[in-house]
Design a protein around this motif. Structure first.
Motif, PDB file in Angstrom:
ATOM      1  N   ASP A  57      11.690  43.895 -48.883  1.00 57.43           N
ATOM      2  CA  ASP A  57      12.271  44.207 -47.578  1.00 57.43           C
ATOM      3  C   ASP A  57      11.714  43.395 -46.420  1.00 57.43           C
ATOM      4  OD1 ASP A  57      13.775  47.332 -47.391  1.00 57.43           O
ATOM      5  OD2 ASP A  57      13.021  46.537 -49.261  1.00 57.43           O
ATOM      6  N   GLY A 144      10.249  52.249 -42.629  1.00 53.36           N
ATOM      7  CA  GLY A 144      11.093  53.330 -43.128  1.00 53.36           C
ATOM      8  C   GLY A 144      11.312  53.232 -44.618  1.00 53.36           C
ATOM      9  N   ARG A 145      11.419  52.003 -45.102  1.00 55.07           N
ATOM     10  CA  ARG A 145      11.583  51.798 -46.550  1.00 55.07           C
ATOM     11  C   ARG A 145      10.316  52.220 -47.301  1.00 55.07           C
ATOM     12  NH1 ARG A 145      14.303  52.454 -50.909  1.00 55.07           N
ATOM     13  NH2 ARG A 145      14.006  50.827 -52.489  1.00 55.07           N
ATOM     14  N   ARG A 147       8.244  54.582 -46.275  1.00 48.53           N
ATOM     15  CA  ARG A 147       8.261  56.058 -46.269  1.00 48.53           C
ATOM     16  C   ARG A 147       9.242  56.601 -47.295  1.00 48.53           C
ATOM     17  NH1 ARG A 147       7.999  55.163 -40.686  1.00 48.53           N
ATOM     18  NH2 ARG A 147      10.231  55.516 -40.455  1.00 48.53           N
ATOM     19  N   GLU A 148      10.390  55.964 -47.422  1.00 48.19           N
ATOM     20  CA  GLU A 148      11.379  56.392 -48.405  1.00 48.19           C
ATOM     21  C   GLU A 148      10.829  56.255 -49.820  1.00 48.19           C
ATOM     22  OE1 GLU A 148      15.577  54.581 -50.043  1.00 48.19           O
ATOM     23  OE2 GLU A 148      15.238  54.568 -47.872  1.00 48.19           O
ATOM     24  N   THR A 149      10.124  55.151 -50.078  1.00 55.41           N
ATOM     25  CA  THR A 149       9.550  54.921 -51.403  1.00 55.41           C
ATOM     26  C   THR A 149       8.446  55.933 -51.697  1.00 55.41           C
ATOM     27  OG1 THR A 149      10.047  52.562 -51.195  1.00 55.41           O
ATOM     28  CG2 THR A 149       8.471  53.200 -52.893  1.00 55.41           C
ATOM     29  N   GLN A 150       7.629  56.217 -50.684  1.00 57.56           N
ATOM     30  CA  GLN A 150       6.548  57.196 -50.865  1.00 57.56           C
ATOM     31  C   GLN A 150       7.101  58.597 -51.088  1.00 57.56           C
ATOM     32  OE1 GLN A 150       3.294  57.064 -51.117  1.00 57.56           O
ATOM     33  NE2 GLN A 150       2.490  55.291 -50.020  1.00 57.56           N
ATOM     34  N   GLY A 151       8.102  58.986 -50.314  1.00 58.55           N
ATOM     35  CA  GLY A 151       8.591  60.352 -50.358  1.00 58.55           C
ATOM     36  C   GLY A 151       7.593  61.296 -49.707  1.00 58.55           C
TER      37      GLY A 151
END
Length: 203
Positions: A57, A144-145, A147-151
């Motif tokens: 990303d 943001g990506r 954070r999305e990957t971490q969950g």
């Protein structure tokens, strides 16, 4: 608008800190203990997420903005090549930990030196380039990506891991960069759960 790199620098410092803890554990003969192995597994996961999202990303986004600038493109090539050099060292340390191999101290030193060189290169050269060519919105898309990957479950480990053992000033600086709900969750739930995991603890 200036991009806030607080979380990036804090992540880099956490990677350096964990490899120092691994080296100390190896020197003390604690490399096979459950807390050390748990700390190592978390280190690998955090580094994997960090580098994977950079490769997927961040660097492509920067490449779009520096097309036609050979020196900047070469720097991005270096970033990706350095990631690729770190991966086999991680695998070698992993194998040596499992086998309790005599070369483990040398491998840990090699991994620490290689990662330290990469992080410094990124901080000295890549982050200034990012500041020049990306917008705050671009950076927000990258973070943001992550954070999305971490969950949410990953965030519950990531946030207290970052500030583990840091100075009060560094802890406050990092937490102040987080959204208020994250700070509340960390204070009420996450940091206690993290402490109970005992990552890297002397057993």
């Amino acid at each position: 608008m200036t991009i806030d790199f607080t979380a990036m620098y804090a992540s880099h410092d956490a990677f350096r800190r964990d490899l120092e803890r691994l080296a100390e554990a190896v020197a003390d003969g604690r490399a096979g203990s459950a807390p050390v192995r748990a700390g190592w597994e978390n280190f690998k996961r955090q580094l994997h997420i960090h580098h994977t999202v950079e490769d997927s990303d961040l660097w492509p986004r920067v490449r779009e903005r520096v097309a036609g600038h050979p020196r900047s493109l070469a720097l991005l090539d270096d970033m990706e090549a350095e990631h690729a050099r770190i991966d086999p060292l991680l695998a070698a340390v992993d194998t040596a930990l499992a086998d309790r191999a005599t070369e483990l101290p040398d491998l840990v030193r090699a991994l620490a030196a290689t990662l330290a060189d990469h992080l410094k290169h990124e901080e000295d050269s890549a982050l200034p380039l990012i500041q020049d060519v990306l917008t705050a919105a671009d950076w927000a898309a990258f973070t943001g990506r992550i954070r999305e990957t971490q969950g949410l479950r990953g965030a519950a480990l990531f946030v207290p891991w970052i500030v583990d053992g840091t100075s009060p000033a560094d802890r406050a600086r990092f937490l102040d960069s987080m959204p208020p709900p994250v700070r509340v969750l960390n204070r009420v739930f996450w940091q206690g759960s993290y402490r109970r995991r005992g990552l890297w603890a002397r057993s």
